[in-house]
Design a protein around this motif. Structure first.
Motif, PDB file in Angstrom:
ATOM      1  N   UNK A   1      50.416  37.750 -34.417  1.00  0.00           N
ATOM      2  CA  UNK A   1      49.073  38.170 -34.833  1.00  0.00           C
ATOM      3  C   UNK A   1      49.052  38.569 -36.303  1.00  0.00           C
ATOM      4  N   UNK A   2      50.059  39.320 -36.740  1.00  0.00           N
ATOM      5  CA  UNK A   2      50.129  39.722 -38.144  1.00  0.00           C
ATOM      6  C   UNK A   2      50.370  38.503 -39.030  1.00  0.00           C
ATOM      7  N   UNK A   3      51.222  37.601 -38.593  1.00  0.00           N
ATOM      8  CA  UNK A   3      51.499  36.380 -39.333  1.00  0.00           C
ATOM      9  C   UNK A   3      50.222  35.563 -39.523  1.00  0.00           C
ATOM     10  N   UNK A   4      49.453  35.396 -38.463  1.00  0.00           N
ATOM     11  CA  UNK A   4      48.199  34.636 -38.536  1.00  0.00           C
ATOM     12  C   UNK A   4      47.217  35.283 -39.502  1.00  0.00           C
ATOM     13  N   UNK A   5      47.117  36.614 -39.466  1.00  0.00           N
ATOM     14  CA  UNK A   5      46.201  37.320 -40.359  1.00  0.00           C
ATOM     15  C   UNK A   5      46.620  37.152 -41.815  1.00  0.00           C
ATOM     16  N   UNK A   6      47.921  37.224 -42.091  1.00  0.00           N
ATOM     17  CA  UNK A   6      48.408  37.052 -43.472  1.00  0.00           C
ATOM     18  C   UNK A   6      48.161  35.623 -43.947  1.00  0.00           C
TER      19      UNK A   6
ATOM     20  N   UNK B   1      58.311  35.382 -50.489  1.00  0.00           N
ATOM     21  CA  UNK B   1      58.984  35.718 -49.232  1.00  0.00           C
ATOM     22  C   UNK B   1      58.662  34.667 -48.181  1.00  0.00           C
ATOM     23  N   UNK B   2      59.614  34.413 -47.303  1.00  0.00           N
ATOM     24  CA  UNK B   2      59.389  33.530 -46.165  1.00  0.00           C
ATOM     25  C   UNK B   2      58.571  34.326 -45.145  1.00  0.00           C
ATOM     26  N   UNK B   3      57.489  33.726 -44.646  1.00  0.00           N
ATOM     27  CA  UNK B   3      56.513  34.438 -43.828  1.00  0.00           C
ATOM     28  C   UNK B   3      57.093  35.230 -42.657  1.00  0.00           C
ATOM     29  N   UNK B   4      57.919  34.646 -41.776  1.00  0.00           N
ATOM     30  CA  UNK B   4      58.413  35.442 -40.648  1.00  0.00           C
ATOM     31  C   UNK B   4      59.194  36.686 -41.086  1.00  0.00           C
TER      32      UNK B   4
END
Length: 164
Positions: free
Chosen positions: A149-154, A85-88
């Motif tokens: 924030x969720x993106x950075x954590x993943x 999956x593409x991150x965003x």
């Protein structure tokens, strides 16, 4: 030279300096976000068939949706999304999925070969827990996280596990 203050009591040159600082920070944040947009994350996400239909509209995903034989939650058959999956779009899909939960929370776990995403009634309602390759909690969101924030954590969890 007389020191002129604006209506907020701040010298104009300080306002301009503050504005330029904010602009530079916004640019740096935007550049980091653009870098993360290129990230593809290997995912294994278990959910009900109904949830998969809803999440699929948010997810830029290449892979398969496989049925889980003999498993069901509240009468709905379970499926597993397996692929990249593409991150965003993954972040958007997780937040959409999370907002529709009626109990428990979401675990995002990087301890395997892929990022595994699942619901857990063992978590307090409204929690998103992100774990790294060692099972160590990287982030524990107790309310709807900001996408960045969720993106950075993943990304942090995936990099620690060398998942791509």
């Amino acid at each position: 030279m007389q020191n002129h203050l604006n209506r907020n009591g701040v010298a104009p040159f300080r306002s301009i300096a503050a504005a330029l600082t904010c602009l530079a920070l916004s640019f740096a944040t935007g550049t980091a976000a653009l870098a993360q947009e290129k990230e593809n994350i290997s995912v294994l996400w278990e959910m009900t068939e109904t949830d998969a239909e809803r999440v699929a509209s948010k997810l830029d995903f290449e892979g398969e949706i496989q049925p889980v034989e003999g498993e069901a939650v509240r009468g709905a058959p379970l499926v597993v999304l397996v692929g990249v999956a593409v991150l965003p779009s993954l972040v958007d899909a997780v937040i959409t999925f999370y907002r529709d939960l009626t109990q428990g929370g979401v675990i995002i776990d990087a301890s395997g070969e892929q990022i595994a995403i699942e619901t857990s009634t063992g978590l307090p309602y409204g929690t998103i827990l992100v774990r790294d390759a060692n099972g160590i909690e990287i982030q524990n969101f107790r309310s709807t996280p900001k996408p960045a924030d969720l993106s950075s954590a993943i990304v942090e969890a995936a990099k620690a596990a060398a998942i791509k």
